[in-house]
Structure formats: C-alpha cells, structure tokens
Enzyme design. Structure first.
Site, mmCIF file in Angstrom:
data_model
loop_
_atom_site.group_PDB
_atom_site.id
_atom_site.type_symbol
_atom_site.label_atom_id
_atom_site.label_comp_id
_atom_site.label_asym_id
_atom_site.label_seq_id
_atom_site.Cartn_x
_atom_site.Cartn_y
_atom_site.Cartn_z
ATOM 1 N N LYS A 36 -3.234 -2.644 -102.565
ATOM 2 C CA LYS A 36 -2.672 -2.852 -101.360
ATOM 3 C C LYS A 36 -3.519 -2.144 -100.169
ATOM 4 O O LYS A 36 -3.823 -3.445 -99.040
ATOM 5 C CB LYS A 36 -1.342 -2.306 -101.450
ATOM 6 C CG LYS A 36 -0.524 -3.145 -100.377
ATOM 7 C CD LYS A 36 1.352 -3.003 -100.497
ATOM 8 C CE LYS A 36 2.010 -3.012 -101.380
ATOM 9 N NZ LYS A 36 2.878 -2.631 -101.429
ATOM 10 N N ARG A 106 4.984 2.152 -97.949
ATOM 11 C CA ARG A 106 4.206 1.759 -98.810
ATOM 12 C C ARG A 106 3.771 1.771 -99.601
ATOM 13 O O ARG A 106 2.709 2.520 -99.466
ATOM 14 C CB ARG A 106 3.925 -0.570 -98.111
ATOM 15 C CG ARG A 106 4.472 -0.606 -96.782
ATOM 16 C CD ARG A 106 3.730 -1.729 -96.243
ATOM 17 N NE ARG A 106 3.451 -2.958 -97.685
ATOM 18 C CZ ARG A 106 3.030 -3.809 -97.453
ATOM 19 N NH1 ARG A 106 2.090 -4.168 -96.565
ATOM 20 N NH2 ARG A 106 3.505 -4.905 -98.651
ATOM 21 N N GLY A 115 6.903 -4.593 -107.230
ATOM 22 C CA GLY A 115 8.963 -4.295 -107.424
ATOM 23 C C GLY A 115 9.186 -2.794 -108.399
ATOM 24 O O GLY A 115 9.843 -2.772 -108.415
ATOM 25 N N MET A 117 7.245 0.021 -107.526
ATOM 26 C CA MET A 117 7.954 1.153 -106.248
ATOM 27 C C MET A 117 8.680 1.399 -105.329
ATOM 28 O O MET A 117 8.411 -0.029 -105.603
ATOM 29 C CB MET A 117 6.817 1.576 -106.777
ATOM 30 C CG MET A 117 6.090 2.615 -108.013
ATOM 31 S SD MET A 117 4.469 3.656 -107.074
ATOM 32 C CE MET A 117 3.208 2.865 -106.831
ATOM 33 N N ARG A 364 -3.512 -10.181 -102.650
ATOM 34 C CA ARG A 364 -3.836 -9.759 -104.110
ATOM 35 C C ARG A 364 -4.335 -11.003 -104.854
ATOM 36 O O ARG A 364 -3.425 -11.760 -104.833
ATOM 37 C CB ARG A 364 -3.374 -8.856 -105.050
ATOM 38 C CG ARG A 364 -2.056 -9.568 -105.110
ATOM 39 C CD ARG A 364 -1.000 -8.163 -105.805
ATOM 40 N NE ARG A 364 0.650 -9.138 -106.218
ATOM 41 C CZ ARG A 364 1.694 -8.353 -105.460
ATOM 42 N NH1 ARG A 364 1.688 -7.364 -105.658
ATOM 43 N NH2 ARG A 364 2.478 -9.214 -105.846
ATOM 44 N N HIS A 480 11.779 -11.306 -108.960
ATOM 45 C CA HIS A 480 11.467 -10.165 -109.479
ATOM 46 C C HIS A 480 11.197 -11.055 -110.942
ATOM 47 O O HIS A 480 10.274 -10.944 -111.814
ATOM 48 C CB HIS A 480 12.495 -9.305 -109.692
ATOM 49 C CG HIS A 480 11.984 -8.439 -110.366
ATOM 50 N ND1 HIS A 480 13.010 -8.197 -111.569
ATOM 51 C CD2 HIS A 480 11.787 -6.774 -110.598
ATOM 52 C CE1 HIS A 480 11.979 -7.011 -112.664
ATOM 53 N NE2 HIS A 480 11.328 -7.026 -111.638
ATOM 54 N N SER A 801 -17.894 -5.499 -144.988
ATOM 55 C CA SER A 801 -16.826 -5.869 -144.115
ATOM 56 C C SER A 801 -15.753 -4.581 -144.122
ATOM 57 O O SER A 801 -15.469 -4.383 -144.713
ATOM 58 C CB SER A 801 -16.239 -7.652 -144.805
ATOM 59 O OG SER A 801 -15.497 -7.514 -143.717
ATOM 60 N N CYS A 868 -12.657 -7.207 -141.053
ATOM 61 C CA CYS A 868 -11.234 -8.043 -141.193
ATOM 62 C C CYS A 868 -10.492 -7.751 -141.444
ATOM 63 O O CYS A 868 -9.565 -8.269 -141.145
ATOM 64 C CB CYS A 868 -11.550 -8.474 -142.353
ATOM 65 S SG CYS A 868 -12.129 -7.747 -143.919
ATOM 66 N N TYR A 888 -19.233 -10.748 -136.574
ATOM 67 C CA TYR A 888 -19.288 -11.357 -136.671
ATOM 68 C C TYR A 888 -17.100 -9.900 -137.015
ATOM 69 O O TYR A 888 -17.230 -9.704 -136.907
ATOM 70 C CB TYR A 888 -18.587 -12.844 -137.620
ATOM 71 C CG TYR A 888 -17.627 -12.109 -139.306
ATOM 72 C CD1 TYR A 888 -17.127 -11.520 -139.490
ATOM 73 C CD2 TYR A 888 -19.391 -11.747 -139.986
ATOM 74 C CE1 TYR A 888 -16.549 -10.985 -140.432
ATOM 75 C CE2 TYR A 888 -19.404 -11.194 -141.384
ATOM 76 C CZ TYR A 888 -17.950 -10.713 -141.773
ATOM 77 O OH TYR A 888 -17.153 -10.679 -143.023
HETATM 78 P P1 ADP Z 1 5.794 -4.560 -103.328
HETATM 79 O O1 ADP Z 1 5.021 -3.333 -103.931
HETATM 80 O O2 ADP Z 1 7.060 -3.741 -103.963
HETATM 81 O O3 ADP Z 1 5.782 -5.568 -102.646
HETATM 82 P P2 ADP Z 1 5.610 -3.697 -100.169
HETATM 83 O O4 ADP Z 1 4.946 -2.496 -99.537
HETATM 84 O O5 ADP Z 1 4.523 -5.054 -100.226
HETATM 85 O O6 ADP Z 1 6.205 -3.803 -101.744
HETATM 86 O O7 ADP Z 1 6.638 -3.697 -99.399
HETATM 87 C C1 ADP Z 1 7.541 -4.888 -99.558
HETATM 88 C C2 ADP Z 1 8.259 -5.644 -98.229
HETATM 89 O O8 ADP Z 1 8.224 -5.264 -97.489
HETATM 90 C C3 ADP Z 1 7.162 -6.745 -97.965
HETATM 91 O O9 ADP Z 1 6.586 -8.139 -98.488
HETATM 92 C C4 ADP Z 1 7.073 -7.005 -96.703
HETATM 93 O O10 ADP Z 1 8.107 -8.491 -96.572
HETATM 94 C C5 ADP Z 1 7.869 -5.576 -95.880
HETATM 95 N N1 ADP Z 1 6.932 -4.747 -94.950
HETATM 96 C C6 ADP Z 1 6.368 -4.153 -96.150
HETATM 97 N N2 ADP Z 1 5.795 -3.361 -94.245
HETATM 98 C C7 ADP Z 1 5.849 -4.474 -93.695
HETATM 99 C C8 ADP Z 1 5.870 -4.347 -92.149
HETATM 100 N N3 ADP Z 1 4.806 -3.134 -91.370
HETATM 101 N N4 ADP Z 1 6.397 -4.914 -91.028
HETATM 102 C C9 ADP Z 1 7.208 -5.822 -91.824
HETATM 103 N N5 ADP Z 1 7.333 -5.887 -92.876
HETATM 104 C C10 ADP Z 1 7.021 -5.280 -94.475
HETATM 105 MG MG MG Z 2 4.151 -6.534 -101.889
#
Ligand code: ADP
Ligand code: MG
Ligand code: MG
Length: 920
Positions: A36, A106, A115, A117, A364, A480, A801, A868, A888
């Site tokens: 990220k 984050r 989702g 962490m 990503r 999810h 083999s 094998c 192989y």
């Molecule tokens: P995950 O890794 O579970 O996707 P994120 O860190 O991306 O978690 O956070 C989840 C959501 O929180 C993001 O999709 C975004 O919508 C919101 N979010 C995170 N940081 C910010 C920010 N600085 N401003 C606005 N929304 C945010």
């Molecule tokens: Mg995210």
C-alpha cells in the site's frame, strides 16, 4: 539504530511532491513500506492526487514484535518527527479546536491481504476537535458521524471491543427515532451515539490489558490525539500476528517474518454530502477479463461502506452520470489509463471524491480469476504493453486449476431459483450451510457444502475454505466474499437480493417464490452466470480452449525455445488409454510413468492371487499366462494412443500382499462360519498363507525390483507383454516407444541382474516376431542409496526417473500413508516443515536429487533424467527441478497444463526474468 523507519509521501504545503521512495521500483519498495505504502508513493510520484502521509516500515513491525511489542529505541522520535512534518505540510494540527487534522491509520504488508488487518479512520477527533470540524465544514451531522465512526473503529480495532455492541446501539437509536436507515439519524442523534459509544468503551475495555487508557482504574476513551495515534499504530503492528492474518498467510504461503507497514494518511471525506463519494474499482473486469471499467461506488459514504455491503452500491460506469460527480468521474477514468500505462497491468483502485475533488487512496495489481488473468495477459500483449514472456508469467499456474475444474453440464436441465452477481466463476454443488462452523463440520464429515451468508467477513475464512462455493445475499462484486472467493478459486454468487437468510434457524427463503431451503438441502451455484439452483446439477470437466490454449501455446514456445535457455519436457503419469489420451489432449509429450500394478486390480486380482498363493505349479503358470495376455492388451491400448511418443512402463512395484484380501476380514469370516458350525479348514489354510505374506514394514519389504528378483516369472511375463505389444504394432506400421523402468533400485547389482533378464526376454520376443526392438531400460531413483551411488547405477541405466514419493519417505523416514493424520499438521503448525514435503519437494530430498543428477550424468553422459513423483506437478517443485537440470517432469494428466505453465515460468525466471517492453 541508523536504519530509516519512516518514509513520507504526497505533497507539502506549497504543492511540491516530497515523496521519499523506499526502493528503485515498487517491487523493491514494497518489502520496506508494504504494498500500500509503495503504491501510494508511486502514485504521488507520477502526479496522481494522493492524500499526504507517511509509512512506518515493515522492518519496524518485525523489530517491534521481536521486542515483545515494545518500540525499539529512537523509533517513536522518528515517527513523531514525521507527524510534526505532516502537520506542517498540511498547515493543520491533530486535535486542533479550530481546524483539526484528521488521519487514517492503515496497515499494508508486502503482499496484499484484503480485509485481513485493520484500519482506523478519522483519528484525531475528540470533544474539542469535533467542534473544529464543524466550524470548517459547517456540517454538524458530518462531524458527529465522523466522530462516532472513529470511536467505533478505534474501540474495535485497537481495543478489540465487539462491533456488535455498537451496531446494537445504532439499531436501538434508530428504533427510538422510528427510522430505518443510518442516514436518517441527525446530528443530535449521532452526538448521543458518541456518548453512548464512549460508555460502551468504558464498560468493555479491560484496563489491565490497556493501562494507557486507565484513569483512576477506569477505562476512558483517550482524548489525546497523539495517544490515539500511538495506540492505533501499535494495534496495526499487533494485528500482523492476529489469528485471521496468520491463517490468511498460511493459506497464501506468505511468510510470517515479513511484517506489515503502518500508513498514516491525511483523511479525505467521501461522506460530505451529495458532491462526495467513495468507491473501489478495477481497470478491467477481474472476473472474466473484459476490458471495461469494473467496480462500485456510493455517494455520501466513507471507506468500508462500499465493501461492507451495508448500502446497495452503484456500478462505477454510472459515476459520470451523476452531474455533481461527473468531472471527478472523468478524471478517475483517465487515472485508470495512466495507471495501466504506468504499471502495464490491470489495477485495483480505491478512491474517494470529496466535494467534487478526486483522491486516490490505494492501487495495486488487481487480483483476478484465472479466466480474467488469461484474457488480460493476452489483450495486454496484443495492445503492445507486455511481451509474450510477461504474459506467460502473469498467470499463476495454481490458478489454472479453476478452469480445469467442473462447470455445469451444458446439456443439464435445471430451473434457477434465484439469480445474483457472477462474482467468481466455476460451478459447485453441495448442501446449504449457514455458518462457517457448519461448513467446516460438513466438510470434515466428507459432505460437500455451499456456505450461504448475508455477507462474509474475514472471520468466515475457515468456512469459505471448507465450502465448495459461496453464496451471499448482499454485497457487490468487490465485496469480501467476491474478492476472497476469486483469490481461492472458489465459485461464488453474491448479492442475491431475493434470498431471505435466517442464519439462526439455518434456512433461507426465496422472496419471490416463497421456496424454503434448509440446512443440508443440496443446492448448486454457477459463479460464471450467477445462477442458484435447488438440487444437484450435473458437472462436467471443461476442455482446454480459447485463451487457455493460447497462453499454454505461448508457454510451450518459451519452454521449448533452445535460444532462451535449457529445454524442459512435460510428461504425464497414466496407466490406461483413457488417461493417456487425456494426457495428450492436455499437452503431455510422453508418459513418464505407467504404473502396471493398476492393471492387476478388478477382475484380474484373482489371477495374481492365484499366482501368489497356489501350491500347484500348473495353476501358477496358468495364472501368469492369463495375466500376460491381459497386460499385453493393456499395452496395445497405451502404445496406440501414445504412438510415436515415449511410454515409460514401470515393472511391478508394490508389496505383493497389497493384492491379497485383508486377513482381518477373513478372520471375521472364519469366526462367523465357526459359529454356524461350518467347515473352516480351507479358509484357515488361506489365512495362514495371508499371514505368511505380512511384513512388519511392508514399505521397506518385498517390493520394487526385489519382487522380480524373488519371482523372476513376474518380470518375464511383464516384459513379454510390453515387448510383444510393441512388436505387434511395429508390424502394422505404428511407432510404439516403450521404455522399461525398474523400481526401487538401491544397488547397481540389482539393476545389472534385472536388466540382463529383461534384455534376454526382449531379444526372444524380437526374434519371435522378426522385428527389431529397441527398448531402453532405466531405473527409478527413490532410495537415498541410489541417489548417492548414482554414478555406478547410471552405467547400467538408459534413464533415471526420480520417484520423489518414496525418496521423500526414505530420506525423511516419514511414512507417506500415515504422516498426514499422525504429525504433519503439528509439524506445519510449529514450522518444523514449511510445506508438506510430499507435495512440495523438500530441500533435503532436493539435495539427493542434485547428487543423483550429478552422479548420473557422470556415469552416463546420455542419461535422460526426469521426475515422476507427486511433486512433478507442483509449481514450486517444478522451479526446483528446472534448476536441478532435469530433462522433464511427469505429473497427473490433469495437472499437465499447470506443469507446462510452471515449467515455462521456471525457465523464464532462471534466465533473468521475462523480457520486457519499456513501460511508458
Ligand atoms: P484495507 O487494506 O483493508 O483495504 P485500507 O487501509 O485500504 O484497508 O482502508 C479501508 C478503507 O478506508 C479504504 O478503502 C478507504 O476507503 C478508507 N480510507 C483509508 N484511509 C483513508 C483516508 N486517508 N481518507 C479517506 N478514506 C480512507
Ligand atoms: Mg484498501
Ligand atoms: Mg516408489
């Protein structure tokens, strides 16, 4: 410590980009600041609008964990300095009563763990700064809503307070007001909720566990924003080792030692009214690869609202149809192009529009189904973005499994009871279950099941793994359930809004028909179309076609191109004409292992029993003649299908008693007969013979080449059958190419003696038929001694083999048939072994393979060497085999496409990675 712990990204107050990149490329940087953080930095660098912030490194997380969840010296000073700089860059301060800075905290590991962490939003709010937020926005409702969300998230993520308590409070508030939706609560209601939520915090946080929030022994919601921040950072680092995250990593083979980064980022708000929105999107369709914008958005919403499935989302293409969002929407679609140009891949995006201004929150490389991976790779090649080698490297071999898995029989007739979104392709049939625990229970009882949920959460991972497929009534294609199912390759139908799920009573009702489906009722789902069916629909195996065929053809092109490095072949293990045909259809170049013992089962079992047990030589002789005739028939079938291609036939290998019935059953029979006063003399005699064949360690007993040495007539019979089948086909102008493989050789003398007999028999048959027979003779290397003495053995072998099943068994001293239940789970759990050594080649066994190859080539420079065992179809092992210099790999017919792709990728990697086109 001198290493750098914090990296800033985004612009400063004057609008200059001050991003500090952590590596020469995103790939490199992600190991330091996580995926990220690396991509946020990358987006800033190429001029995209990213809210400013900083990343604390993954290495800091590891140091923090190793230090007993205590900050190593000096690190907090560095973080505090970065925070002060961020305040300066923004011209705002955390907790300010006039114009407060708010941030999100984050997590972000080197690999995406959707989702898995936790994230805290709106951090920095307290009773003073909420007033500042009101002053700045003039929007009281928004400010209190942000505050109550913060208290809720902070309590949940940082302190582990159950989210349900807060949901219940919201529900109670709505009931009190007589309204249905969250959005119908006004500023006063939300302010009440903040107070209420703090009460929940006080009542549910244990101050012994969290002394930082203790005031006179009571838990008090922390109002100091810097304390909030520190606790949130610690929670993210702590979440790396939570059960959910550990399980996810295990599932996805991600090492625990990587750690996660923490990203502290200035908040932007998608919940400021009708000119604001938030959404998630892919630059192309991650389900089927179509080049179209894909995703969902919500007007006036924040963060997780989109994926949580709380409100029904709108398709991303409609963003430009909302006039207040049109401009930002168009900018977003332009960003899609910039990202695809820059990354040369299909990207996954999170964005927020605040008062008409677009902000990029994440990108990503997008997770995709196999179907989509193939199509995107091919199209990107055709668009001139990537090379064929890159295209081939873009498809995960394991993922192909999805396409090689069942689909609904196109001729099956069925009636759809409901229809939802086609979130993850493939079809599944199973009993409906309504909780993850039940899914696991069904799976353990051997009953295939479909997990039916309102929407899944990360806590459902166990159940999703256990189930054949997933069905939800809520959430879009980026929910999810959809994301995880696609990652696992499990079929998923989501957002079936006609399903009324009553999880407590384990049933669902279909709204329009009133049909009730209870736990255990069999249903079928088609993740490719979104259909839900009551009852079991016939499934069929798909064929290799279209995009898959194209990518595999490209993979073969690379794999067989001598100018790009050493060539490695792909063969299959098959012992009947049908499997041999499947192998050829799937692209196998030869049969690497034809196990003859499978030819001794069924009706023929009594023949081999007669041979083993008869006292009379005549009976024995007759049995072996009949066996020989039957085997010749088998070989005729095999060699016809494999005309012109090698078929490595292994002589009889398993302990003989495997062909006998269980003495225990016979024992029971005798006891019953005796009770009924019957004569049991004959059965007793038989039992005595059975007993005579029992061995304490059959796996180390009379088996492999030892059988043919003890019972030479077995080898003669088998070799006759092979040679005469070949001779007959040669006479009619075909090109049979059998090879004879002697199993379980440990001593060169074993091979010398067996080979002499084999060659004699071949010569006899050749003379009888008057044809020339050239049948190579080789051996399996499946005992450590054979690997060690390979040079000597190779002098008498035309090929080797590696039989890695036995080689692993004898190298590690693990019984393959027993480890699984006995101790393997514990070994995996305690990380004594990283993966099951019978599935993925163990390093120690690989060392034996290395010796075997080295010695073998010394002893016989013309030796052909393959593998094998089970590991021959495992992508990770295939990489090792390529590097070990094997000619192989041979695997099950159904894994041949996977092996072709993995072998091509192994070669590409071994030769310095894929050739690239310079990115724009
Ligand atoms: P995950 O890794 O579970 O996707 P994120 O860190 O991306 O978690 O956070 C989840 C959501 O929180 C993001 O999709 C975004 O919508 C919101 N979010 C995170 N940081 C910010 C920010 N600085 N401003 C606005 N929304 C945010
Ligand atoms: Mg995210
Ligand atoms: Mg073996």
């Amino acid at each position: 410590m001198s290493e750098k712990h914090v990296y800033s990204f985004g612009k400063d107050h004057a609008g200059n980009d001050v991003t500090e990149v952590a590596g020469a490329s995103v790939e490199e940087a992600k190991w330091i600041v996580g995926g990220k953080g690396a991509n946020l930095a990358e987006m800033s660098k190429i001029g995209l609008p990213v809210p400013p912030g900083f990343s604390i490194t993954c290495q800091t997380c590891v140091a923090y964990s190793n230090n007993g969840n205590v900050w190593p010296e000096g690190v907090t000073d560095e973080i505090d300095a970065a925070m002060a700089t961020l305040e300066e860059r923004m011209g705002k301060k955390l907790g300010d009563a006039e114009d407060p800075l708010l941030v999100s905290v984050r997590s972000g590991a080197p690999f995406s763990m959707p989702g898995m962490m936790d994230t805290v939003l709106n951090l920095g709010l307290n009773d003073e700064s909420v007033q500042g937020l009101i002053k700045q926005t003039g929007n009281e409702r928004f400010a209190w809503d942000s505050y109550r969300r913060f208290v809720q998230m902070f309590s949940g993520v940082v302190m582990g307070v159950s989210g349900q308590l807060f949901e219940d409070a919201i529900a109670a508030k709505k009931a009190e007001k007589g309204v249905k939706l969250d959005t119908e609560l006004d500023a006063n209601d939300l302010r009440d909720l903040v107070t209420w939520f703090k009460g929940i915090f006080a009542a549910n946080v244990d101050v012994k566990e969290h002394p930082e929030v203790s005031k006179n022994g009571y838990a008090v919601f922390p109002s100091d924003p810097y304390l909030q921040l520190r606790l949130a950072e610690q929670a993210v680092f702590g979440s790396w080792m939570n059960d959910r995250a550990i399980l996810y990593r295990k599932q996805n083979k991600i090492p625990d030692e990587l750690g996660t980064a923490v990203n502290v980022q200035v908040m932007v708000f998608g919940n400021k009214g009708e000119t604001s929105a938030t959404g998630v999107a892919f630059t192309r369709n991650p389900a089927d690869g179509t080049n179209e914008r894909y995703g969902d958005f919500l007007i006036n919403a924040q963060g997780e609202d989109v994926v949580a499935g709380i409100r029904n989302t709108e398709p991303i293409a409609d963003l430009v149809k909302v006039s207040a969002l049109k401009e930002a929407g168009e900018e977003l679609f332009h960003v899609f192009e910039i990202l695809e140009d820059h990354y040369a891949d299909m990207m996954d995006i999170e964005f927020t529009i605040e008062n008409g201004k677009l902000w990029m929150l994440q990108t990503r490389v997008g997770k995709r189904t196999a179907l989509s991976a193939l199509k995107v790779a091919i199209q990107m090649y055709e668009e001139g973005r990537i090379t064929k080698e890159q295209a081939v490297s873009r498809v995960a071999p394991e993922q192909l499994d999805q396409l090689l898995h069942p689909q609904f029989d196109p001729n099956a007739e069925y009636k759809t009871i409901a229809k939802g979104l086609n979130a993850s392709p493939g079809a599944a049939v199973g009993a409906a279950v309504f909780s993850s625990a039940d899914a696991e229970a069904f799976a353990e009882a051997g009953k295939p099941c479909i997990l039916v949920r309102w929407e899944t959460t990360p806590d459902d991972l166990h159940g999703m793994v256990a189930a054949e497929g997933i069905l939800t009534s809520h959430g879009g294609k980026t929910s999810h359930a959809a994301v995880i199912a696609r990652g696992m390759g499990a079929p998923c139908v989501c957002g079936v809004d006609t399903l009324r799920i009553d999880a407590a009573n384990k049933r669902f009702t279909v709204a329009d028909s009133g049909l009730v489906v209870n736990e255990g009722d069999v249903i079928s789902i088609d993740g490719t179309t979104g259909d839900v069916i009551l009852g079991a629909v016939e499934l069929v195996q798909p064929e290799l076609s279209g995009d898959l065929q194209t990518i595999l053809a490209w993979a073969d092109e690379v794999r067989l191109d001598e100018s790009r490095g050493r060539v490695i072949g792909v063969r299959a293990n098959a012992d009947n004409p049908t499997d041999a045909q499947t192998s050829v259809d799937n692209g196998a170049e030869a049969i690497g292992l034809d196990r003859t013992e499978h030819m001794f089962l069924g009706e023929r079992k009594h023949l081999i029993q007669d041979f083993i047990l008869a006292d009379s030589e005549d009976v024995k002789q007759l049995a072996i003649e009949q066996l020989g005739r039957a085997q010749k028939g088998d070989f005729l079938g095999m060699f016809k299908v494999m005309d012109g291609k090698d078929v490595v036939v292994r002589l009889l290998d398993p302990p003989l008693h495997e062909f006998l019935d269980s003495p225990r059953e016979l024992d029971v029979e005798i006891a019953r007969d005796e009770e009924q006063g019957k004569d049991t003399a004959a059965k007793r005699a038989l039992l005595a013979k059975f007993d005579a064949f029992q061995e304490a360690n059959p796996m180390l007993g009379l088996r492999g080449c030892r059988l043919g040495l003890v019972y030479p007539e077995l080898n003669v019979m088998q070799v006759r059958a092979i040679a005469s089948a070949a001779a007959e086909l040669k006479r009619v102008g075909l090109d049979p190419r059998p090879e004879i493989m002697v199993p379980l050789v440990g001593f060169e003398e074993e091979l010398i003696q067996v080979r002499e007999e084999v060659e004699q028999t071949i010569k006899q048959v050749a003379d009888e038929y008057g044809v020339e027979l050239n049948i190579p003779v080789g051996t399996m290397i499946e005992l450590p001694r054979a690997a060690i003495m390979s040079e000597e053995i190779a002098k008498h072998a035309d090929f080797f083999s590696f039989g890695t099943n036995d080689l692993t068994q004898t190298c590690l001293g693990f019984s393959r048939d027993d480890v699984e239940s006995a101790f393997m789970p514990l070994y995996l759990e305690r990380k004594i072994v990283k993966t099951n050594p019978f599935a993925t080649l163990d390093k120690g066994v690989a060392e034996l393979v290395r010796m075997g190859v080295e010695g073998g080539r010394k002893g016989n420079p013309n030796l052909t060497i393959g593998v094998c065992g089970e590991t021959g179809g495992d992508p990770e092992s295939i990489h090792m085999y390529y590097n070990l210099g094997l000619d192989y790999v041979s695997c099950s017919p159904y894994r041949v496409p996977i092996a072709r792709l993995a072998a091509a990728q192994a070669k590409i990697q071994a030769n310095g990675g894929p050739q690239k086109i310079a990115t724009k």
